[in-house]
Scaffold this motif. Structure first.
Motif, PDB file in Angstrom:
ATOM      1  N   ARG A 108       0.825  -1.202   0.000  1.00 50.90           N
ATOM      2  CA  ARG A 108       0.000   0.000   0.000  1.00 50.90           C
ATOM      3  C   ARG A 108       0.865   1.260   0.000  1.00 50.90           C
ATOM      4  N   SER A 109       1.995   1.222   0.719  1.00 51.16           N
ATOM      5  CA  SER A 109       2.912   2.367   0.729  1.00 51.16           C
ATOM      6  C   SER A 109       3.555   2.585  -0.641  1.00 51.16           C
ATOM      7  N   VAL A 110       3.937   1.485  -1.292  1.00 50.04           N
ATOM      8  CA  VAL A 110       4.530   1.602  -2.621  1.00 50.04           C
ATOM      9  C   VAL A 110       3.504   2.120  -3.623  1.00 50.04           C
ATOM     10  N   GLN A 111       2.257   1.671  -3.485  1.00 52.67           N
ATOM     11  CA  GLN A 111       1.212   2.139  -4.387  1.00 52.67           C
ATOM     12  C   GLN A 111       0.959   3.637  -4.211  1.00 52.67           C
ATOM     13  N   GLN A 112       1.047   4.130  -2.988  1.00 54.49           N
ATOM     14  CA  GLN A 112       0.874   5.553  -2.718  1.00 54.49           C
ATOM     15  C   GLN A 112       2.106   6.378  -3.061  1.00 54.49           C
ATOM     16  N   GLY A 113       3.257   5.719  -3.291  1.00 53.73           N
ATOM     17  CA  GLY A 113       4.479   6.445  -3.628  1.00 53.73           C
ATOM     18  C   GLY A 113       5.069   7.200  -2.457  1.00 53.73           C
ATOM     19  N   GLU A 114       5.013   6.597  -1.280  1.00 53.11           N
ATOM     20  CA  GLU A 114       5.516   7.290  -0.090  1.00 53.11           C
ATOM     21  C   GLU A 114       7.038   7.463  -0.138  1.00 53.11           C
ATOM     22  N   SER A 115       7.771   6.460  -0.616  1.00 57.33           N
ATOM     23  CA  SER A 115       9.230   6.549  -0.630  1.00 57.33           C
ATOM     24  C   SER A 115       9.737   7.499  -1.704  1.00 57.33           C
ATOM     25  N   ALA A 116       8.948   7.721  -2.738  1.00 53.02           N
ATOM     26  CA  ALA A 116       9.376   8.628  -3.810  1.00 53.02           C
ATOM     27  C   ALA A 116       9.139  10.087  -3.462  1.00 53.02           C
ATOM     28  N   GLN A 117       8.346  10.369  -2.405  1.00 50.14           N
ATOM     29  CA  GLN A 117       8.053  11.736  -1.996  1.00 50.14           C
ATOM     30  C   GLN A 117       8.956  12.141  -0.825  1.00 50.14           C
ATOM     31  N   PRO A 118       9.104  13.443  -0.573  1.00 49.91           N
ATOM     32  CA  PRO A 118       9.936  13.871   0.569  1.00 49.91           C
ATOM     33  C   PRO A 118       9.308  13.467   1.902  1.00 49.91           C
ATOM     34  N   CYS A 119      10.128  13.499   2.909  1.00 53.99           N
ATOM     35  CA  CYS A 119       9.660  13.208   4.266  1.00 53.99           C
ATOM     36  C   CYS A 119       8.649  14.272   4.694  1.00 53.99           C
ATOM     37  N   ALA A 120       7.529  13.834   5.289  1.00 55.69           N
ATOM     38  CA  ALA A 120       6.474  14.776   5.667  1.00 55.69           C
ATOM     39  C   ALA A 120       6.859  15.638   6.857  1.00 55.69           C
ATOM     40  N   ILE A 121       7.892  15.296   7.587  1.00 52.65           N
ATOM     41  CA  ILE A 121       8.297  16.062   8.776  1.00 52.65           C
ATOM     42  C   ILE A 121       9.311  17.143   8.406  1.00 52.65           C
ATOM     43  N   CYS A 122      10.412  16.747   7.750  1.00 46.95           N
ATOM     44  CA  CYS A 122      11.465  17.718   7.420  1.00 46.95           C
ATOM     45  C   CYS A 122      11.365  18.228   5.988  1.00 46.95           C
ATOM     46  N   ARG A 123      10.489  17.638   5.149  1.00 49.81           N
ATOM     47  CA  ARG A 123      10.286  18.046   3.768  1.00 49.81           C
ATOM     48  C   ARG A 123      11.570  17.959   2.938  1.00 49.81           C
ATOM     49  N   GLU A 124      12.378  16.948   3.210  1.00 52.97           N
ATOM     50  CA  GLU A 124      13.592  16.697   2.446  1.00 52.97           C
ATOM     51  C   GLU A 124      13.546  15.295   1.864  1.00 52.97           C
ATOM     52  N   GLU A 125      14.314  15.102   0.795  1.00 58.16           N
ATOM     53  CA  GLU A 125      14.357  13.787   0.169  1.00 58.16           C
ATOM     54  C   GLU A 125      15.041  12.770   1.086  1.00 58.16           C
ATOM     55  N   PHE A 126      14.684  11.509   0.902  1.00 59.08           N
ATOM     56  CA  PHE A 126      15.256  10.458   1.746  1.00 59.08           C
ATOM     57  C   PHE A 126      16.711  10.150   1.373  1.00 59.08           C
ATOM     58  N   HIS A 127      16.975  10.060   0.062  1.00 62.77           N
ATOM     59  CA  HIS A 127      18.310   9.716  -0.435  1.00 62.77           C
ATOM     60  C   HIS A 127      18.781   8.401   0.222  1.00 62.77           C
ATOM     61  N   MET A 128      19.941   8.406   0.852  1.00 66.54           N
ATOM     62  CA  MET A 128      20.487   7.196   1.460  1.00 66.54           C
ATOM     63  C   MET A 128      20.283   7.164   2.973  1.00 66.54           C
ATOM     64  N   GLN A 129      19.498   8.055   3.529  1.00 68.21           N
ATOM     65  CA  GLN A 129      19.280   8.095   4.968  1.00 68.21           C
ATOM     66  C   GLN A 129      18.292   7.005   5.378  1.00 68.21           C
ATOM     67  N   HIS A 130      18.328   6.682   6.698  1.00 65.73           N
ATOM     68  CA  HIS A 130      17.456   5.631   7.215  1.00 65.73           C
ATOM     69  C   HIS A 130      16.009   6.101   7.191  1.00 65.73           C
ATOM     70  N   GLN A 131      15.136   5.216   6.766  1.00 66.87           N
ATOM     71  CA  GLN A 131      13.712   5.518   6.746  1.00 66.87           C
ATOM     72  C   GLN A 131      12.951   4.391   7.428  1.00 66.87           C
ATOM     73  N   VAL A 132      11.790   4.746   7.979  1.00 63.38           N
ATOM     74  CA  VAL A 132      10.959   3.775   8.690  1.00 63.38           C
ATOM     75  C   VAL A 132       9.569   3.795   8.088  1.00 63.38           C
ATOM     76  N   LEU A 133       8.966   2.616   8.052  1.00 62.48           N
ATOM     77  CA  LEU A 133       7.599   2.437   7.578  1.00 62.48           C
ATOM     78  C   LEU A 133       6.709   2.157   8.774  1.00 62.48           C
ATOM     79  N   LEU A 134       5.653   2.937   8.938  1.00 62.14           N
ATOM     80  CA  LEU A 134       4.709   2.722  10.026  1.00 62.14           C
ATOM     81  C   LEU A 134       3.648   1.721   9.595  1.00 62.14           C
ATOM     82  N   SER A 135       2.961   1.190  10.589  1.00 67.07           N
ATOM     83  CA  SER A 135       1.908   0.218  10.293  1.00 67.07           C
ATOM     84  C   SER A 135       0.721   0.852   9.588  1.00 67.07           C
TER      85      SER A 135
END
Length: 352
Positions: A108-135
């Motif tokens: 569902r996250s991939v379908q919504q394109g969450e990883s392709a969009q910037p982080c909703a908190i800092c509004r920056e791209e993820f690049h190679m930084q650690h990311q977490v997926l919530l339930s």
């Protein structure tokens, strides 16, 4: 109760009170203190998630080996149930998601394109930084989510406000970033190859357009001139003198060839040459600029007796001169066989 004694209501009340006291103490007042099992304090010091415990070594080896990075649940294992939860007095916490449920959440996250969009908190791209997926299928930076939890004081999704979520470390954004970098490198390399091929074609193949063809040949001529000047000797005077000597030698060779190729005119040829002179109406010697006099030429009024006794010479190039003037010119020139004073060609002469 264990010995088969009758259960009294007062005993039930005591057990309920103890269960509530244990639950309040462990969850609200002192969540780190465990009354039921003191040995769990020592167990809590070690990480409960074996995947998280092997994160530092195993993940580092996987990155060095070039293998795909593994995903793991970031939340620690849930604490054991309290007595109140076991008796059903307090609702038990929700069970943890299984791998199949995590697969659906990630899809569902991939379908919504969450990883392709910037982080909703800092509004920056993820690049190679650690990311977490919530339930709840939302994706954030790991550091941003931890800072948000410390700031808010509770576990609540910054987007959908869902509480008591589970977090899972994923690497979708890192894979997308690597793929994007590889695509950009390939595009730059292909562009470089195409530009290099086009520049080579532009220098070697003549275009069909008229203006472009003209520019092409001008550039070629300029390149030849530059290379000629670059490789010539630095002494320009000696270089120019060599050119003059080569030109003079070439001129002498051409003159010799021209003299050999010209044959002496016959009588009919002399008549034709004389008729050409009469048609042009030549009446003056080109050397002394005085009037010409001959029996075969029409007389001109106003000539003196001295001018009428001067002989005229006709050349094979159809030019007329005074005999005395032409002999003076031939004596003045240094060549063995002089050229015509007007057209600079080898001639044969005839007195008329």
């Amino acid at each position: 109760m264990r010995k088969g004694l009758p259960f009294k209501p007062s005993s039930k009340l005591v057990i309920t009170s103890v269960a509530f006291q244990d639950h309040i103490t462990r969850t609200l007042l002192h969540p780190d203190s465990l009354l039921s099992d003191p040995l769990l304090k020592c167990k809590k010091q070690a990480p409960r998630n074996p995947q998280a415990r092997r994160k530092g070594g195993a993940m580092g080896q996987q990155r060095q080996d070039g293998k795909e990075e593994r995903e793991y649940v970031l939340d620690p294992a849930p604490p054991p149930l309290t007595l109140a939860q076991k008796l059903g007095l307090v609702p038990s916490p929700a069970e943890r998601l299984t791998e199949e449920e995590w697969s659906r959440v990630k899809a569902r996250s991939v379908q919504q394109g969450e990883s392709a969009q910037p982080c909703a908190i800092c509004r920056e791209e993820f690049h190679m930084q650690h990311q977490v997926l919530l339930s709840c299928s939302h994706v954030f930076h790991k550091a941003c989510l931890q800072a948000f939890e410390r700031f808010s004081g509770r576990k609540c999704c910054p987007i959908c406000r869902r509480e008591q979520y589970e977090t899972r470390v994923i690497h979708d954004a890192a894979r997308l970033f690597r793929h994007k970098c590889a695509t950009r490198i390939q595009a730059c390399w292909r562009g470089y190859v195409a530009r290099k091929w086009y520049s080579h074609v532009k220098k070697t193949i003549c275009p069909k357009d008229r203006q472009l063809r003209r520019k092409f040949f001008v550039a070629k001529l300029q390149e030849l001139n530059d290379s000629f000047v670059r490789y010539c000797h630095t002494d320009m005077e000696a270089f120019l003198s060599d050119i003059d000597r080569s030109l003079s030698s070439s001129r002498q060779v051409f003159q010799q060839l021209e003299r050999k190729s010209i044959s002496e005119p016959q009588e009919n040829d002399w008549d034709q040459i004389q008729s050409q002179v009469i048609q042009r109406g030549v009446h003056e010697c080109p050397i002394c600029l005085t009037a010409l006099c001959s029996q075969n030429l029409p007389a001109i009024a106003g000539r003196s007796n001295h001018q009428q006794h001067r002989h005229t010479v006709l050349l094979s190039c159809s030019h007329l001169f005074h005999q005395h003037c032409l002999e003076a010119f031939e004596a003045f020139t240094a060549d063995s066989r002089p050229l015509c004073p007007l057209c600079r060609s080898v001639y044969y002469k005839k007195l008329i």
